[in-house]
Design a protein around this motif. Structure first.
Motif, short mmCIF file in Angstrom:
data_model
loop_
_atom_site.label_atom_id
_atom_site.label_comp_id
_atom_site.label_asym_id
_atom_site.label_seq_id
_atom_site.Cartn_x
_atom_site.Cartn_y
_atom_site.Cartn_z
N ILE A 74 0.89 -1.10 -0.06
CA ILE A 74 0.10 -0.06 0.11
C ILE A 74 0.90 1.21 -0.06
N ASN A 75 0.23 2.34 -0.39
CA ASN A 75 1.12 3.61 -0.43
C ASN A 75 1.50 3.93 1.13
N GLU A 76 2.44 4.97 1.14
CA GLU A 76 3.15 5.20 2.31
C GLU A 76 2.22 6.05 3.36
N GLU A 77 1.10 6.68 2.77
CA GLU A 77 0.20 7.62 3.69
C GLU A 77 -0.75 6.64 4.16
N THR A 78 -1.39 5.59 3.31
CA THR A 78 -2.32 4.65 4.03
C THR A 78 -1.53 3.75 5.22
N LYS A 79 -0.09 3.30 4.89
CA LYS A 79 0.53 2.67 5.70
C LYS A 79 0.79 3.45 6.99
N TYR A 80 1.09 4.74 7.07
CA TYR A 80 1.23 5.63 8.22
C TYR A 80 -0.07 5.51 9.08
N LYS A 81 -1.03 5.79 8.24
CA LYS A 81 -2.32 6.02 8.88
C LYS A 81 -2.81 4.75 9.53
N THR A 82 -2.75 3.61 8.83
CA THR A 82 -3.28 2.42 9.49
C THR A 82 -2.48 2.06 10.68
N LEU A 103 3.34 3.19 17.41
CA LEU A 103 3.69 4.74 17.08
C LEU A 103 4.98 4.96 16.71
N LYS A 104 6.09 4.09 17.33
CA LYS A 104 7.22 4.18 16.66
C LYS A 104 7.46 3.85 15.10
N LYS A 105 6.66 2.69 14.89
CA LYS A 105 6.59 2.35 13.48
C LYS A 105 5.95 3.16 12.51
N ALA A 106 4.68 4.09 13.20
CA ALA A 106 4.36 5.18 12.11
C ALA A 106 5.42 6.29 12.21
N LEU A 107 6.32 6.59 13.04
CA LEU A 107 7.21 7.54 13.24
C LEU A 107 8.32 7.26 12.10
N LYS A 108 8.72 5.94 11.94
CA LYS A 108 9.77 5.41 10.93
C LYS A 108 9.12 5.61 9.61
N ILE A 109 7.87 5.32 9.45
CA ILE A 109 7.42 5.65 8.00
C ILE A 109 7.50 7.14 7.86
N LEU A 110 7.07 7.97 8.58
CA LEU A 110 6.95 9.47 8.34
C LEU A 110 8.50 10.01 8.07
N LYS A 111 9.68 9.30 8.89
CA LYS A 111 10.99 10.06 8.73
C LYS A 111 11.50 9.40 7.27
N GLU A 112 11.06 8.18 6.89
CA GLU A 112 11.80 7.52 5.78
C GLU A 112 11.33 8.13 4.41
N ASP A 113 9.64 8.51 4.60
CA ASP A 113 8.89 9.19 3.58
C ASP A 113 9.55 10.40 3.28
#
Length: 580
Positions: free
Chosen positions: A62-70, A91-101
């Motif tokens: 899935i795209n990165e935004e959907t991955k973060y929101k999920t 929350l740390k996984k979501a933070l990692k998605i944001l920083k990588e993206d």
């Protein structure tokens, strides 16, 4: 001390526009629709179904935004079901998605990514604070404050971080710093016309004044906060109002203003209402927990069955090929060996399953026994609180009214008033004794150290002397203190009933975030090789309780050489915050 902290309970419901709110370059409508369906389950309160579908969605490309929101949504589900460790993990996984993206984004999208970062940092600070890890919470609150923006949602997150930081500093008696942070939070909430959050922040400010003994300012600030939300009836507003009433009552009591009793009664009424809602929420939480585990296990078994079917299908194709290209003898040998191998695997599988079933039975028995003990402790505590907080307060109020009635008589007071006051006094003493029998009032007011000393003094007599040696202890989480006290009391009862001892010693000390408890006596002891000590003396219940508390338990005894009991428990810290 009164501290009100701001916490987000639910995931944001706003739908963002593409240009202003979408911070990810890759965006597919199908992914967005999938997420919206899962989010609707969350909004409808179907946590279990929402979590299963969200975890399944993350397995797909899935795209990165959907991955973060999920991922963020999964953390919210664990948060509202009080599994704060898993909430932090996601929350740390979501933070990692944001920083990588963020490394792949054009500059025009950075503002929205910062909005997601701000929200994620704030929630991480909140979750660490719930676990009593103040250093980590301060770090993430400061990360929230580092992000600058004039956007209303940004400013709202900043105000919440400021308010929570003020509460942390207040706990450390850093009143000047706490006041600086909470004043800025009040200004922001007032600008955004957020009355409930402003009232919570004003409660923090009043608590600061209370901490520095400026009681007049504290009274004025509490009243200002109450006026802001007097017409608000949401659960959040009711929780804030209940704490404001209680702390204002305490403030008025210090000022010798008997209006304190009225505010105390208002606080108790709200507390009873909120307690009923909390009990219903706890029941729903347990239902979610065990139903989810059951659904998860069922889902995993279905996946395993599907995989086995696919494997069997592949084997069938191979077997058909072997029938075509091999001789009958080889085929016969193959089937013979295959059957033998499957029979062996089946036996091994049955053995493993039987072992798992026995383990589950043992764990279930421990869990049921522990739940029974928890239920009894909770019920005793609630009854004791009702007697002490409500009935005692009513008797005291009646006594004050009779005292006031005395002054209206010129001359001698009717004997009925004297007798009525004597009856009220006797009832107060009996209720106090009953409340203390159910749950030690010394434990609730002054903590484990003084409660254990009182226990030793109460149990000592002309035959048995019980001493205490308590070092380096402090106040802990209340339920933890109650459990430790009950464990110690049970062993003290056993000494009285069975040991025939002349002297006993109860030792408590704290080292490396663990509580060490040692109870020894010079009694008759017993032979551990000839009896199973866990078959009697209530020790099986204590053992179950210590297991659930993740502690260690050891008994050393021999005939005519006394008994020594050692317990090591990981400490549960006291978190004196009201999350709003």
């Amino acid at each position: 001390m009164f501290i009100l902290l701001n916490f987000n309970k639910t995931f944001s419901n706003k739908k963002e526009t593409f240009l202003k709110k979408v911070s990810f370059l890759l965006f597919q409508e199908s992914d967005s629709l999938k997420y919206e369906k899962i989010e609707k389950l969350f909004k409808d309160g179907q946590d279990e179904k929402c979590l299963i579908n969200a975890l399944e969605l993350l397995k797909h490309n899935i795209n990165e935004e959907t991955k973060y929101k999920t991922t963020f949504l999964i953390s919210e589900i664990f948060k509202i079901n009080n599994n704060h460790t898993k909430s932090i993990s996601y929350l740390k996984k979501a933070l990692k998605i944001l920083k990588e993206d963020n490394n792949n984004l054009d500059s025009k999208y950075y503002q929205t990514t910062d909005l997601y970062l701000s929200k994620t940092y704030l929630n991480l600070g909140n979750e660490y604070l719930r676990l009593g890890k103040q250093d980590s919470s301060i770090y993430f609150y400061n990360k929230t404050l580092e992000i600058k923006s004039l956007d209303k949602e940004f400013i709202s997150y900043r105000a919440k971080a400021l308010s929570n930081l003020s509460g942390v500093f207040m706990q450390d008696s850093l009143y000047d710093k706490a006041k600086e942070y909470v004043l800025e939070a009040i200004t922001i909430h007032r600008t955004l016309n957020n009355k409930i959050s402003e009232a919570a922040a004003l409660g923090n400010l009043a608590s600061i004044y209370l901490g520095v003994n400026d009681f007049d300012k504290a009274k004025k600030t509490y009243n200002e906060a109450l006026n802001l939300i007097k017409f608000e009836n949401s659960d959040k507003a009711l929780r804030i109002r209940e704490r404001l009433y209680l702390n204002l009552a305490y403030n008025l009591y210090i000022l010798k203003d008997y209006e304190a009793y009225r505010y105390q009664e208002l606080s108790y009424d709200l507390k009873d209402t909120l307690r009923d809602k909390e009990i219903r929420r706890m029941i729903e939480e347990l239902d979610f927990k065990y139903n989810f585990e059951s659904q998860k296990e069922r889902f995993q078994k279905q996946e395993e069955l599907k995989l086995l079917k696919e494997k069997d299908k592949a084997r069938t194709i191979v077997l058909i090929g072997l029938v075509i290209f091999t001789i009958l003898l080889v085929l016969s040998v193959y089937f013979y060996l295959r059957r033998k191998n499957l029979a062996l695997k089946l036996k091994q599988t049955e053995l493993l399953q039987n072992q798992k079933i026995e383990k589950l039975k043992s764990e279930s028995q421990v869990r049921i026994l522990n739940a029974t003990i928890d239920g009894k402790e909770s019920e005793r505590k609630q009854i004791a609180e009702t007697l002490h907080d409500s009935v005692s307060a009513l008797l005291s109020s009646a006594n004050l009214h009779l005292q006031a009635t005395r002054k209206q008589f010129n001359g001698s007071t009717p004997i009925e008033i004297d007798k009525t006051q004597e009856i009220i006094l006797e009832a107060s003493h009996k209720i106090r004794d009953l409340s203390h029998t159910l749950v030690s009032s010394v434990l609730l007011k002054f903590g484990l150290k003084f409660a254990i000393k009182e226990l030793a003094e109460k149990y000592s007599n002309s035959v048995l002397n019980i001493d205490t040696n308590i070092k380096n202890t402090r106040r802990y989480e209340q339920n933890f203190e109650i459990k430790v006290y009950n464990i110690t009391q049970e062993f003290a009862n056993n000494i009285l009933k069975h040991s025939n001892a002349s002297n006993a010693l109860i030792e408590l000390k704290q080292e490396n975030e663990k509580l060490y408890i040692t109870i020894s006596d010079d009694g008759v002891g017993f032979d551990k090789n000839s009896i199973n000590i866990k078959d009697g003396l209530g020790i099986n219940q204590i053992d179950a309780r210590i297991q659930m508390m993740k502690g260690e338990f050891n008994i050393q005894s021999s005939l005519n050489n006394g008994t020594r009991i050692s317990i090591i428990l990981p400490i549960v810290e006291k978190v004196a915050f009201n999350h709003v």
